[in-house]
Design a protein around this motif. Structure first.
Motif, PDB file in Angstrom:
ATOM      1  N   VAL A 284     -35.302  30.457  55.508  1.00 33.52           N
ATOM      2  CA  VAL A 284     -33.912  30.161  54.190  1.00 33.52           C
ATOM      3  C   VAL A 284     -33.622  30.453  52.951  1.00 33.52           C
ATOM      4  CG1 VAL A 284     -35.308  29.400  52.206  1.00 33.52           C
ATOM      5  CG2 VAL A 284     -36.718  29.220  53.726  1.00 33.52           C
ATOM      6  N   VAL A 285     -32.768  29.793  52.446  1.00 36.18           N
ATOM      7  CA  VAL A 285     -31.486  30.333  51.400  1.00 36.18           C
ATOM      8  C   VAL A 285     -31.795  30.383  50.145  1.00 36.18           C
ATOM      9  CG1 VAL A 285     -28.957  30.982  50.964  1.00 36.18           C
ATOM     10  CG2 VAL A 285     -29.832  30.783  53.606  1.00 36.18           C
ATOM     11  N   VAL A 286     -31.382  30.762  49.785  1.00 36.11           N
ATOM     12  CA  VAL A 286     -32.114  29.865  47.914  1.00 36.11           C
ATOM     13  C   VAL A 286     -30.958  30.390  46.439  1.00 36.11           C
ATOM     14  CG1 VAL A 286     -33.888  30.260  45.450  1.00 36.11           C
ATOM     15  CG2 VAL A 286     -34.162  30.442  48.666  1.00 36.11           C
ATOM     16  N   THR A 287     -30.435  29.465  46.168  1.00 40.51           N
ATOM     17  CA  THR A 287     -29.760  29.929  45.183  1.00 40.51           C
ATOM     18  C   THR A 287     -29.824  30.047  43.922  1.00 40.51           C
ATOM     19  OG1 THR A 287     -27.994  28.161  45.637  1.00 40.51           O
ATOM     20  CG2 THR A 287     -28.048  29.933  47.449  1.00 40.51           C
ATOM     21  N   LEU A 288     -28.724  30.293  42.693  1.00 41.73           N
ATOM     22  CA  LEU A 288     -29.345  29.740  41.769  1.00 41.73           C
ATOM     23  C   LEU A 288     -27.380  30.184  40.843  1.00 41.73           C
ATOM     24  CD1 LEU A 288     -30.725  29.073  39.056  1.00 41.73           C
ATOM     25  CD2 LEU A 288     -30.416  31.627  38.207  1.00 41.73           C
ATOM     26  N   GLU A 289     -27.141  28.688  40.249  1.00 40.68           N
ATOM     27  CA  GLU A 289     -25.568  27.959  40.272  1.00 40.68           C
ATOM     28  C   GLU A 289     -25.795  28.000  38.611  1.00 40.68           C
ATOM     29  OE1 GLU A 289     -24.088  24.944  42.422  1.00 40.68           O
ATOM     30  OE2 GLU A 289     -24.915  25.639  44.073  1.00 40.68           O
ATOM     31  N   GLY A 290     -25.250  28.610  37.973  1.00 38.64           N
ATOM     32  CA  GLY A 290     -24.936  28.489  36.129  1.00 38.64           C
ATOM     33  C   GLY A 290     -24.434  27.428  36.403  1.00 38.64           C
ATOM     34  N   PRO A 291     -24.255  26.726  34.535  1.00 38.57           N
ATOM     35  CA  PRO A 291     -23.650  25.786  34.482  1.00 38.57           C
ATOM     36  C   PRO A 291     -21.887  25.725  35.303  1.00 38.57           C
ATOM     37  CG  PRO A 291     -24.353  26.483  32.314  1.00 38.57           C
ATOM     38  CD  PRO A 291     -24.681  27.172  33.539  1.00 38.57           C
ATOM     39  N   ARG A 292     -21.494  24.623  35.312  1.00 37.23           N
ATOM     40  CA  ARG A 292     -19.786  25.038  35.559  1.00 37.23           C
ATOM     41  C   ARG A 292     -18.814  24.511  35.195  1.00 37.23           C
ATOM     42  NH1 ARG A 292     -18.575  24.477  41.589  1.00 37.23           N
ATOM     43  NH2 ARG A 292     -21.270  24.089  42.655  1.00 37.23           N
ATOM     44  N   ASP A 293     -17.547  25.192  34.947  1.00 39.90           N
ATOM     45  CA  ASP A 293     -17.001  24.686  34.396  1.00 39.90           C
ATOM     46  C   ASP A 293     -15.322  25.811  34.793  1.00 39.90           C
ATOM     47  OD1 ASP A 293     -15.034  24.756  32.173  1.00 39.90           O
ATOM     48  OD2 ASP A 293     -15.948  25.825  30.845  1.00 39.90           O
ATOM     49  N   GLU A 294     -14.244  25.162  34.300  1.00 41.77           N
ATOM     50  CA  GLU A 294     -12.689  25.615  35.029  1.00 41.77           C
ATOM     51  C   GLU A 294     -12.772  26.979  34.668  1.00 41.77           C
ATOM     52  OE1 GLU A 294      -9.665  23.558  33.522  1.00 41.77           O
ATOM     53  OE2 GLU A 294     -10.193  21.846  34.886  1.00 41.77           O
ATOM     54  N   ALA A 295     -12.126  27.956  35.884  1.00 47.19           N
ATOM     55  CA  ALA A 295     -11.826  29.345  36.033  1.00 47.19           C
ATOM     56  C   ALA A 295     -10.656  30.082  35.969  1.00 47.19           C
ATOM     57  CB  ALA A 295     -13.077  29.847  36.683  1.00 47.19           C
ATOM     58  N   THR A 296      -9.912  30.394  35.211  1.00 48.41           N
ATOM     59  CA  THR A 296      -8.936  31.242  34.620  1.00 48.41           C
ATOM     60  C   THR A 296      -8.248  32.515  34.804  1.00 48.41           C
ATOM     61  OG1 THR A 296      -8.315  28.760  33.675  1.00 48.41           O
ATOM     62  CG2 THR A 296      -6.372  30.982  33.702  1.00 48.41           C
ATOM     63  N   VAL A 297      -8.334  32.358  36.622  1.00 49.14           N
ATOM     64  CA  VAL A 297      -7.822  34.113  36.436  1.00 49.14           C
ATOM     65  C   VAL A 297      -5.766  34.755  36.138  1.00 49.14           C
ATOM     66  CG1 VAL A 297      -7.553  35.917  37.981  1.00 49.14           C
ATOM     67  CG2 VAL A 297      -9.245  33.874  38.892  1.00 49.14           C
ATOM     68  N   ARG A 298      -6.601  35.937  35.938  1.00 51.58           N
ATOM     69  CA  ARG A 298      -4.238  36.140  35.324  1.00 51.58           C
ATOM     70  C   ARG A 298      -4.234  37.238  35.701  1.00 51.58           C
ATOM     71  NH1 ARG A 298      -6.961  34.119  31.213  1.00 51.58           N
ATOM     72  NH2 ARG A 298      -5.486  31.522  29.684  1.00 51.58           N
ATOM     73  N   HIS A 299      -2.844  37.642  36.538  1.00 52.98           N
ATOM     74  CA  HIS A 299      -1.861  38.406  36.687  1.00 52.98           C
ATOM     75  C   HIS A 299      -1.546  39.475  35.717  1.00 52.98           C
ATOM     76  CE1 HIS A 299      -1.215  41.549  39.704  1.00 52.98           C
ATOM     77  NE2 HIS A 299       0.719  41.101  39.298  1.00 52.98           N
ATOM     78  N   LYS A 300      -2.738  40.161  35.696  1.00 52.00           N
ATOM     79  CA  LYS A 300      -0.909  41.303  34.144  1.00 52.00           C
ATOM     80  C   LYS A 300      -0.155  41.943  35.481  1.00 52.00           C
ATOM     81  CE  LYS A 300      -4.430  41.398  30.740  1.00 52.00           C
ATOM     82  NZ  LYS A 300      -4.949  42.251  29.586  1.00 52.00           N
ATOM     83  N   GLU A 301       1.335  42.541  34.798  1.00 49.46           N
ATOM     84  CA  GLU A 301       2.138  43.504  34.536  1.00 49.46           C
ATOM     85  C   GLU A 301       2.690  44.116  33.562  1.00 49.46           C
ATOM     86  OE1 GLU A 301       5.253  41.342  36.812  1.00 49.46           O
ATOM     87  OE2 GLU A 301       3.679  40.606  38.754  1.00 49.46           O
TER      88      GLU A 301
ATOM     89  N   LEU B  16       5.511  45.680  31.270  1.00 46.80           N
ATOM     90  CA  LEU B  16       7.025  45.533  31.218  1.00 46.80           C
ATOM     91  C   LEU B  16       7.266  45.922  29.973  1.00 46.80           C
ATOM     92  CD1 LEU B  16       8.615  43.362  31.755  1.00 46.80           C
ATOM     93  CD2 LEU B  16       8.288  41.226  29.846  1.00 46.80           C
ATOM     94  N   PHE B  17       8.562  46.746  30.335  1.00 43.16           N
ATOM     95  CA  PHE B  17       8.282  47.824  28.522  1.00 43.16           C
ATOM     96  C   PHE B  17       7.421  48.055  28.499  1.00 43.16           C
ATOM     97  CE2 PHE B  17      11.632  43.786  28.942  1.00 43.16           C
ATOM     98  CZ  PHE B  17      12.665  44.392  29.360  1.00 43.16           C
ATOM     99  N   GLY B  18       6.575  48.874  28.876  1.00 39.45           N
ATOM    100  CA  GLY B  18       5.666  49.957  28.817  1.00 39.45           C
ATOM    101  C   GLY B  18       4.108  48.692  28.339  1.00 39.45           C
ATOM    102  N   ILE B  19       4.306  48.068  27.687  1.00 36.74           N
ATOM    103  CA  ILE B  19       2.984  47.033  27.529  1.00 36.74           C
ATOM    104  C   ILE B  19       2.307  46.206  28.625  1.00 36.74           C
ATOM    105  CG2 ILE B  19       2.827  45.150  25.877  1.00 36.74           C
ATOM    106  CD1 ILE B  19       5.163  45.987  24.905  1.00 36.74           C
ATOM    107  N   TRP B  20       1.496  45.595  29.277  1.00 36.83           N
ATOM    108  CA  TRP B  20       0.806  44.512  30.174  1.00 36.83           C
ATOM    109  C   TRP B  20       1.112  44.403  29.206  1.00 36.83           C
ATOM    110  CZ3 TRP B  20      -0.400  46.623  34.905  1.00 36.83           C
ATOM    111  CH2 TRP B  20      -0.277  48.085  35.337  1.00 36.83           C
ATOM    112  N   VAL B  21       1.049  42.316  30.202  1.00 42.67           N
ATOM    113  CA  VAL B  21       1.364  41.673  29.608  1.00 42.67           C
ATOM    114  C   VAL B  21       0.378  40.682  30.881  1.00 42.67           C
ATOM    115  CG1 VAL B  21       2.898  41.538  27.927  1.00 42.67           C
ATOM    116  CG2 VAL B  21       3.447  41.036  30.716  1.00 42.67           C
ATOM    117  N   ASN B  22       0.713  39.290  30.210  1.00 41.20           N
ATOM    118  CA  ASN B  22       0.099  38.169  31.508  1.00 41.20           C
ATOM    119  C   ASN B  22       1.175  37.153  32.222  1.00 41.20           C
ATOM    120  OD1 ASN B  22      -2.900  38.722  31.498  1.00 41.20           O
ATOM    121  ND2 ASN B  22      -2.472  37.050  29.341  1.00 41.20           N
ATOM    122  N   ARG B  23       1.065  38.063  33.342  1.00 39.42           N
ATOM    123  CA  ARG B  23       2.723  36.913  34.378  1.00 39.42           C
ATOM    124  C   ARG B  23       2.401  35.755  34.589  1.00 39.42           C
ATOM    125  NH1 ARG B  23       7.665  38.676  32.833  1.00 39.42           N
ATOM    126  NH2 ARG B  23       8.273  38.409  35.011  1.00 39.42           N
TER     127      ARG B  23
END
Length: 267
Positions: free
Chosen positions: A77-94, A96-103
């Protein structure tokens, strides 16, 4: 004796008549397949100011099981609990000139905001990988489908791994491969951990039944997670009156800063 012979002749006549007419003769019904029923310790979780997480208990029962297969541990038996669904955005930072920005960023379609899993044993010991993928069962087998354009398969794999890592680091995605145990021949109990930052809304409890690696049945129940007290008031104000909420937050920050400067200033 004559009555029994007449009954046999009648059955045979009906059989051959159905064959001649191209109909399917009567066949005995097969036994009912194995199934399961579940219930939860509560149908609603209230989030208060001192909420530090909680445990959700799920009780269940198997029906129409094979006693021998059950005794040798062929049912899982496997039991799961799933929360409300929504779009999920993942950002990659780099940097740039000593400042971390979303690229770069990537958005995934309608993912559960939280996900807890408990099972009788590790998923790869319960069934084949393809079955887990088809069911979307487990953190590693969720269908992470991106929206819009993505550069390459390697780029997609990187963002998928980052999404899973962030959710697990924040405690929103978690698994317990020993969280389900049988308390009697056909009764089981599962315990799911609810994190302190669990989102509010309607969550879904799902239970999956496997026999010798084969998926048999699934059941689900809703679970409501609601905020109460001052947390609920603040959330409603932020959503219903965002302008007033923003102005009040700025004023509160100014008053707090000014009060602190008066208290700690040096004469």
């Amino acid at each position: 004796m004559r009555a029994k012979l007449l009954a046999v002749v009648t059955v045979l006549s009906a059989f051959f008549a159905s064959e001649a007419a191209g109909q399917v003769p009567f066949q005995p019904t097969t036994p009912d397949m194995e199934s399961l029923d579940i219930g939860t310790s509560t149908s609603e979780i209230a989030i208060t100011s001192d909420f530090r997480g909680a445990d959700l208990t799920i009780f269940g029962a198997l029906t129409n099981t094979d006693a021998l297969l059950l005794a040798i541990g062929q049912y899982d038996v496997v039991v799961t609990l799933e929360g409300p669904r929504d779009e999920a955005t993942v950002r990659h930072k780099e940097r740039l000139f000593g400042i971390w920005v979303n690229r770069n960023s990537m958005t995934f379609e309608r993912m559960p905001q939280s996900y807890s899993l408990a099972s009788t044993r590790p998923l790869d010991e319960i069934t084949a990988q393809q079955a887990l993928v088809d069911l979307g069962l487990g953190v590693d087998h969720m269908p992470l489908t991106p929206t819009g354009y993505f550069q390459s398969a390697a780029n997609l794999a990187e963002f998928r791994e980052a999404f899973r890592r962030l959710k697990q680091t924040n405690g929103l995605y978690q698994s317990d491969t020993g969280g389900v145990r049988f308390v009697s021949a056909s009764l089981f109990k599962a315990t799911l951990k609810l994190p302190a930052n669990i989102p509010d809304g309607v969550h879904m409890v799902r239970a999956y039944l496997f026999k010798s690696g084969e998926f048999l049945a699934q059941r689900e129940l809703p679970l409501r997670v609601i905020k109460t007290g001052i947390e609920d008031s603040i959330t409603r104000a932020a959503h219903d009156q965002p302008l007033s909420y923003g102005v009040l937050a700025v004023l509160l920050a100014l008053i707090t800063g000014w009060s602190a400067s008066l208290m700690f200033r040096r004469d």
